[in-house]
Every structure is written in structure tokens, then in C-alpha cells.
Design a protein around this motif. Structure first.
Motif, short mmCIF file in Angstrom:
data_model
loop_
_atom_site.label_atom_id
_atom_site.label_comp_id
_atom_site.label_asym_id
_atom_site.label_seq_id
_atom_site.Cartn_x
_atom_site.Cartn_y
_atom_site.Cartn_z
N MET A 1 0.82 -1.21 0.00
CA MET A 1 0.00 0.00 0.00
C MET A 1 0.86 1.26 0.00
O MET A 1 0.45 2.31 -0.46
CB MET A 1 -0.93 0.00 1.22
CG MET A 1 -1.99 -1.08 1.16
SD MET A 1 -3.10 -0.89 -0.25
CE MET A 1 -4.04 0.54 0.27
N ARG B 1 -16.06 3.48 -1.37
CA ARG B 1 -14.69 3.91 -1.14
C ARG B 1 -14.58 5.37 -0.69
O ARG B 1 -13.50 5.92 -0.67
CB ARG B 1 -13.88 3.76 -2.44
CG ARG B 1 -13.85 2.36 -3.00
CD ARG B 1 -13.11 1.42 -2.10
NE ARG B 1 -12.82 0.16 -2.76
CZ ARG B 1 -12.44 -0.94 -2.13
NH1 ARG B 1 -12.33 -0.95 -0.82
NH2 ARG B 1 -12.19 -2.05 -2.81
N ASP C 1 -5.81 13.20 3.24
CA ASP C 1 -5.62 12.50 1.98
C ASP C 1 -4.84 13.40 1.03
O ASP C 1 -5.36 14.44 0.58
CB ASP C 1 -6.99 12.15 1.39
CG ASP C 1 -6.89 11.36 0.09
OD1 ASP C 1 -5.76 11.18 -0.42
OD2 ASP C 1 -7.94 10.93 -0.42
N ARG D 1 -5.57 3.24 4.29
CA ARG D 1 -5.77 2.96 2.86
C ARG D 1 -4.49 3.16 2.06
O ARG D 1 -4.34 2.61 0.97
CB ARG D 1 -6.90 3.82 2.30
CG ARG D 1 -8.28 3.43 2.81
CD ARG D 1 -9.37 4.23 2.14
NE ARG D 1 -9.39 4.01 0.70
CZ ARG D 1 -10.20 4.67 -0.13
NH1 ARG D 1 -11.04 5.57 0.34
NH2 ARG D 1 -10.17 4.42 -1.41
N SER E 1 -14.77 2.48 -7.65
CA SER E 1 -14.39 1.07 -7.58
C SER E 1 -15.43 0.22 -8.30
O SER E 1 -16.62 0.50 -8.24
CB SER E 1 -14.29 0.65 -6.11
OG SER E 1 -14.17 -0.74 -6.02
N TRP F 1 -12.06 8.09 3.60
CA TRP F 1 -10.61 7.95 3.52
C TRP F 1 -10.04 7.76 4.92
O TRP F 1 -10.46 8.42 5.88
CB TRP F 1 -9.99 9.18 2.88
CG TRP F 1 -8.51 9.01 2.67
CD1 TRP F 1 -7.90 8.44 1.60
CD2 TRP F 1 -7.47 9.38 3.59
NE1 TRP F 1 -6.54 8.44 1.78
CE2 TRP F 1 -6.25 9.01 2.99
CE3 TRP F 1 -7.46 9.99 4.85
CZ2 TRP F 1 -5.02 9.23 3.61
CZ3 TRP F 1 -6.23 10.20 5.46
CH2 TRP F 1 -5.03 9.82 4.84
N THR F 2 -9.07 6.86 5.03
CA THR F 2 -8.32 6.71 6.27
C THR F 2 -6.85 6.53 5.91
O THR F 2 -6.53 6.06 4.81
CB THR F 2 -8.79 5.48 7.08
OG1 THR F 2 -8.48 4.29 6.35
CG2 THR F 2 -10.28 5.54 7.37
N ARG G 1 1.31 2.68 -3.35
CA ARG G 1 0.18 3.47 -3.80
C ARG G 1 0.28 4.89 -3.26
O ARG G 1 -0.01 5.85 -3.96
CB ARG G 1 -1.12 2.81 -3.33
CG ARG G 1 -2.37 3.54 -3.78
CD ARG G 1 -3.61 2.88 -3.23
NE ARG G 1 -4.80 3.65 -3.56
CZ ARG G 1 -5.97 3.46 -2.98
NH1 ARG G 1 -6.11 2.54 -2.05
NH2 ARG G 1 -7.01 4.20 -3.32
#
Length: 208
Positions: A1, A35, A51, A42, A29, A38-39, A4
Motif C-alpha cells: 500500500m 470507497r 488525503d 488505505r 471502484s 478515507w483513512t 500506492r
């Protein structure tokens, strides 16, 4: 992750270097999973200010001031690295550090070495901490600190106001600054703080 995260930060650095508009929304998605929430987890992070894909501004810093950014632990994992993304490189930087404070004990849990050279390049930065931050309970508050002791020009980093970082807050701000402006290293105990005059918060995070 984490790969990403770097892809998002690199795109953000390139995008904000070329224009001032917000990045487009991520594609929906196709697996039917919602989705929108946000955390930090992720992106493989333990905690972060927000984010980076939707942070449209490029806040800077003042020399000798410690910026304390409130975050909450999203995963109970130890941390070895700090993250920040430089859009506009700084000039003449020295004595620059990121660190992690526990606001309850006010103790410095860990810090990077001097990252002055890194802040003078346009890049998504993964900066090693000099010691591991032990795993903390989920939802525990931490402060991620940024300090640039000396500089000729501040770097501009990915960040955002989010309708005013401290808007509507009085004594529990998301962003604090030290009440002194002569720091050249992060102290072992968190400094006395005050509210900043501006309210842009940088993207900063910590992760394994």
C-alpha cells in the motif's frame, strides 16, 4: 500500500507544480465497495493529516518555528518513517527535521535526522526516523512535528486548508506552532505552543 501512497504523492507533486487546481476525483471502484471514506490505512500509513490526493494548496514554513500537526493513530503498528511531499523546493535550508510527539506526555517519541537536502528537491519523501515509534493504540492522538531551523526560501509542500484547518476550533487545534521562532532542533519535550496566523496544514504522515 505504501507504493500506492508514493504514486499519489508523485502525481500530486507533478500536478501542483504545473497548476493550482484540485486533482480530479479517483475513479469509482468496480467491486461494489463504497470507497468514499478515507483513512490513513488505505495508503499503508499509521497516521496522517489528510488525503494527499485532495489537498490542493502548498503551505510553507517559517524558519525556527516548530509546526505540530495533530493526527490520530489508524493502525496499531510500529513506525519507522515519516512522510511529506515537496512541490516547490526550498533554498538554503539547514537544521530541518520531522518528528513525532505524544501530546499527553509531551515527550518526543522519535525524529528524523537532518533532512535539509531532501527539502530542497521536488519529490514525495519517505524519511527514516532515527528510532522506531512503538505501536500505539488506535485513535490515540499524536503530533507530527516539522521544523526548518534556517532557510533562504521555504519549500512548498502538499497540504490543504479544508475550509480552514482550525476553523471553529478554540483550544483543540489541528495545527499548532511553537511560541518561539529560534529552534534549530526538536526538543525532547514538546514546546509551548500558540495558534498559527494561517490555517493551511501540510500533508505529513508516519508509517511502517
Amino acid at each position: 500500500m505504501t507504493s500506492r501512497l508514493f504514486a499519489i504523492l508523485v502525481v500530486g507533486v507533478v500536478f501542483l507544480s504545473s497548476c493550482t487546481q484540485s486533482p480530479p476525483p479517483a475513479p469509482a471502484s468496480g467491486d461494489g465497495v463504497h470507497r468514499s471514506a478515507w483513512t490513513p490505512a488505505r495508503l499503508g500509513l499509521v497516521a496522517a493529516t489528510g488525503d494527499p490526493a485532495v489537498m490542493p494548496s502548498t503551505p510553507g514554513f517559517s524558519a525556527g518555528v516548530i509546526y505540530l500537526n495533530r493526527v490520530y493513530v489508524d493502525q496499531q503498528q510500529a513506525c519507522n518513517d515519516a512522510f511529506i511531499a515537496v512541490v516547490n523546493p526550498g533554498v538554503g535550508i539547514s537544521q530541518a527535521y520531522l518528528g513525532v510527539y505524544d501530546p499527553q506526555s509531551r515527550r518526543l517519541l522519535s525524529a528524523t535526522g537532518d533532512v535539509s537536502a531532501s527539502l530542497q528537491t521536488s519529490a514525495a519523501l519517505r524519511l527514516p526516523l532515527t528510532s522506531m515509534v512503538p505501536a500505539q493504540p488506535v485513535n490515540k492522538e499524536l503530533w507530527i512535528a516539522v521544523l526548518i531551523g534556517r532557510m533562504a526560501r521555504s519549500p512548498g509542500v502538499i497540504g490543504g486548508r479544508e475550509y480552514g484547518t482550525n476553523l471553529g476550533l478554540t483550544d483543540d487545534l489541528r495545527l499548532w506552532i511553537s511560541d518561539r521562532s529560534d529552534y534549530t532542533a526538536l526538543p525532547a519535550t514538546a514546546p509551548a505552543v500558540k495558534a498559527p496566523q494561517h490555517s493551511s496544514i501540510p500533508f505529513v504522515g508516519i508509517g511502517p
